[in-house]
Design an enzyme around this catalytic site. Structure first.
Site, mmCIF file in Angstrom:
data_model
loop_
_atom_site.group_PDB
_atom_site.id
_atom_site.type_symbol
_atom_site.label_atom_id
_atom_site.label_comp_id
_atom_site.label_asym_id
_atom_site.label_seq_id
_atom_site.Cartn_x
_atom_site.Cartn_y
_atom_site.Cartn_z
ATOM 1 N N HIS A 1 -5.974 7.619 12.005
ATOM 2 C CA HIS A 1 -5.653 6.301 11.884
ATOM 3 C C HIS A 1 -4.173 6.304 11.589
ATOM 4 O O HIS A 1 -3.787 5.073 11.040
ATOM 5 C CB HIS A 1 -6.602 5.774 10.922
ATOM 6 C CG HIS A 1 -7.992 5.568 11.040
ATOM 7 N ND1 HIS A 1 -8.991 5.347 10.256
ATOM 8 C CD2 HIS A 1 -8.741 5.675 12.390
ATOM 9 C CE1 HIS A 1 -10.336 5.389 10.881
ATOM 10 N NE2 HIS A 1 -10.274 5.460 12.135
ATOM 11 N N ARG B 1 0.918 -1.281 -0.133
ATOM 12 C CA ARG B 1 -0.091 0.116 0.037
ATOM 13 C C ARG B 1 0.933 1.230 0.147
ATOM 14 O O ARG B 1 0.479 2.348 -0.516
ATOM 15 C CB ARG B 1 -0.852 0.052 1.256
ATOM 16 C CG ARG B 1 -2.055 -1.164 1.135
ATOM 17 C CD ARG B 1 -2.835 -1.136 2.377
ATOM 18 N NE ARG B 1 -3.662 0.239 2.494
ATOM 19 C CZ ARG B 1 -4.402 0.395 3.758
ATOM 20 N NH1 ARG B 1 -4.251 -0.384 4.395
ATOM 21 N NH2 ARG B 1 -4.904 1.726 3.702
#
Ligand code: OAD
Length: 253
Positions: free
Chosen positions: A127, A78
């Site tokens: 996050h 990612r």
């Protein structure tokens, strides 16, 4: 009254235009949808990550302890995707609001750093951030050099503990300082935008309604209606990279 704004002549209601002309404090709360036009996949929806991968196998501490290398590799993948993309017109419009308003605070659930790369100065990352890593044992941050090219979960150079990405996994608490600052910003906002988020992951998803309860005008920007839509003062349906620049141009007109 809640309304979906669809007039071809104007990108928003007269009420929102007035609010935006008079506002001093803007908060923009974002989710994966803001980065979709940059080429970063979202989590839910047809091509969402959670259609292909199981969050319980990748995004929680038990998964990491069970198979640290698999989780590490997924985040490395990612990270590569994210480092190959650029902020889009939506990120840029939000960064432009930073110049226009006395206060424009970004609260994001994204870990991709694209708001900062676009130029937003105050960004609360609820996050975490995929660029950072830290040791689970001594909490020492690992430097980029230490983790560069690591295809397996690395060990801390100081104590030998497992190094993990500095992101929030399911079941974990949000970073306290970022959360408190976000609640404070939300409850002081004149206009609160919820952009590109399905608004289903708590506690982050409580911010828009907290803001509205405290007096903010709540505007949702999304390609489709969500669970938040009935609570919003106004829903602007469309891509963030199109809706936000058009809105900004209209306000500055
Ligand atoms: P989701 O994938 O749940 O939602 C993305 C939202 O963006 C959806 O409502 C889409 O309709 C919308 N969307 C897609 N493209 C868009 C575009 N171009 N313009 C505007 N809207 C668009 O992502 P999040 O809401 O960010 O948490 O998900 C919240 C959290 O769930 C994530 O931070 C992550 C995930 O599991 C953790 O990993 C802890």
């Amino acid at each position: 009254m809640n309304s979906d704004h669809k007039s071809p002549a104007a990108p928003c209601s007269a009420e929102l235009l007035l609010r935006l002309k008079e506002a001093g404090r803007i908060v923009v709360f974002t989710g994966a949808g803001i980065s979709a036009e940059s080429g970063v996949p979202t989590f839910r929806g047809e091509n969402g990550l959670w259609k292909k991968f199981r969050p319980e196998e990748l995004a929680n501490i038990d998964a990491f302890m069970r198979n640290p290398d698999l989780v590490w590799q997924w985040y490395q993948h990612r990270k590569e995707v994210i480092s190959s993309v650029r902020p889009n017109a939506g990120h840029d419009a939000i960064a432009a609001m930073d110049q226009r308003y006395p206060s424009c605070i970004v609260v994001t659930q994204n870990i991709d750093d694209l708001h900062r790369r676009a130029g937003s100065r105050t960004v609360h990352e609820l996050h975490g951030n995929i660029e950072r890593n830290y040791c689970m044992t001594c909490r020492r941050p690992a430097t980029p050099e230490e983790i560069a090219g690591q295809t397996k979960a690395p060990l801390c150079v100081a104590c030998g503990g497992l190094v993990r990405p500095d992101v929030v996994w399911f079941g974990e608490l949000l970073p306290e300082e970022e959360w408190n600052a976000s609640v404070e910003a939300a409850t002081a906002a004149d206009v609160f935008f919820a952009v590109g988020t399905s608004s289903v992951v708590y506690p982050a998803a409580s911010l828009p309604t907290d803001a509205r309860r405290a007096g903010a005008y709540l505007v949702e920007v999304n390609i489709e209606r969500t669970d938040l839509s009935p609570m919003a003062d106004e829903v602007l349906l469309g891509k963030a990279g199109e809706v936000l620049p058009a809105l900004l141009a209209y306000v500055e007109h």
